[in-house]
Design an enzyme around this catalytic site. Structure first.
Site, mmCIF file in Angstrom:
data_model
loop_
_atom_site.group_PDB
_atom_site.id
_atom_site.type_symbol
_atom_site.label_atom_id
_atom_site.label_comp_id
_atom_site.label_asym_id
_atom_site.label_seq_id
_atom_site.Cartn_x
_atom_site.Cartn_y
_atom_site.Cartn_z
ATOM 1 N N ASP A 221 17.976 -22.656 13.654
ATOM 2 C CA ASP A 221 16.693 -22.544 14.349
ATOM 3 C C ASP A 221 15.596 -22.129 13.356
ATOM 4 O OD1 ASP A 221 15.220 -22.205 17.095
ATOM 5 O OD2 ASP A 221 14.801 -20.373 15.976
ATOM 6 N N LYS A 225 12.320 -24.479 12.038
ATOM 7 C CA LYS A 225 10.928 -24.006 12.054
ATOM 8 C C LYS A 225 10.327 -24.079 10.648
ATOM 9 C CE LYS A 225 11.734 -21.103 16.091
ATOM 10 N NZ LYS A 225 12.331 -19.860 16.546
#
Ligand code: HSE
Length: 337
Positions: A221, A225
């Site tokens: 994750d 990003k």
């Protein structure tokens, strides 16, 4: 404005709630009169060109049912893609769970929205991490907006800060705590001495973790990003496979204590300083980017302004939904001109 909502998990439902609670203000302040003309979940879709009853959708979801159960309006077995293709709307809000292997079903939802000339807003990091250049090019070719403010920083305007506030500067690098779940886990292991498993369970219960929490704890994750930041703010052509990624699954209580004894805290840090990487490192407690709990922090290193840190809640349904609404208001404004 006619809106199709795809995905009614924590984020999708929070977005519906926000539209409902702020209806009057959105109209008076921004001239935005949102109508959810279609909503979909894993059981099917519901459609009403006059606008679905948001309170009814929320009540149904709370009792664990599908929108496909709504009398006269629901269709069992139909997909989000079917809704995007068949319903007339200006904007699609894509809020399905993240998949970082294929990007699906979100990738198809984004491509279908763009090809059918609908503006699209997503909170989903998968398709952006895997196909950022192709998706932005497709949107530009079809003359529609692809917005993803909610994909980085939850409600914290990390991407806007870099894009708008630093546009006269040159961003040389960034360093950040980009995942709320892992920061929550590391903080609670440190301050309350609880186990990794218990802290992860709490993060799930609080709505911070991904539907598949291995994406959080294994660092993907944060990596996704970082890819979005690299492409959007540093003009780098990166995808997930270009990153070196290490998560927090092997962090032990003794690693946390050792960091504490050094006047530091162990944090999962994503950085682009030359190479792009994600790994747990010690950060001095006096460093402004050393934040606790679900907070994210991003340090921008730029040529003229020097270092600047933006801090805010990095996960949570309403926080993330507020970023989707921010994108929706931007689209509303651009349609007026
Ligand atoms: N699971 C993500 C996090 C949600 O914990 O940061 C926000 O992207």
């Amino acid at each position: 404005m006619r809106i199709v909502v795809i995905g009614l998990g924590t984020v999708g439902r929070s977005f519906c709630r926000l539209l409902q609670d702020r209806r009057k203000e959105l109209l008076s302040k921004y001239g935005l009169d949102p109508r959810i003309v279609s909503a979909s979940d894993t059981g099917g879709i519901a459609t009403d060109e006059n606008g679905l009853d948001v309170a009814q959708i929320l009540k149904l979801k709370e009792s664990g049912m599908s929108v496909a159960e709504i009398p006269q309006k629901g269709s069992k077995g139909k997909s989000g893609k079917d809704a995007i293709e068949s319903v007339e709307a200006e904007v699609v809000v894509e809020a399905t769970p993240t998949n970082m292997v294929s990007g699906e079903p979100a990738l198809t939802h984004l491509e279908t929205s763009i090809k059918t000339r609908k503006h699209v807003i997503t909170a989903n990091k998968g398709p952006l991490a895997l196909a950022y250049p192709a998706l932005t090019e497709l949107a530009s070719y079809n003359n529609v907006s692809l917005k993803f403010s909610a994909a980085v920083g939850g409600g914290t305007p990390v991407l806007e800060f870099g894009r708008r506030c630093l546009k006269a500067d040159k961003i040389l690098g960034i360093k950040g705590i980009l995942n709320g779940t892992t920061n929550y886990i590391l903080t609670e292991m440190d301050t309350r001495g609880i186990s990794f498993e218990d802290a992860l369970k709490e993060a799930k219960d609080l709505g911070y973790a991904e539907a598949d929490p291995t994406l959080d704890v294994q660092g993907f994750d944060s990596g996704a990003k970082l890819v979005i930041i690299a492409n959007m703010l540093l003009d780098m052509d990166l995808t997930l496979k270009d990153l070196s990624i290490q998560g927090i699954t092997s962090v032990s209580a003794s690693d946390i204590t050792a960091a504490k004894e050094n006047g530091s805290a162990l944090k999962l840090v994503a950085s682009i300083e030359g190479k792009a990487s994600v790994s747990p490192i010690e950060i001095k407690r006096s460093d402004p980017m050393c934040v606790s709990g679900v907070l994210n922090s991003v340090k921008f290193i730029s040529e003229f302004a020097g270092e600047q840190v933006i801090i805010g809640k990095g996960a949570g349904g309403l926080e993330t939904a507020s970023a989707i609404l921010r994108d929706l208001l931007d689209i509303r404004q651009s349609m007026r001109i």
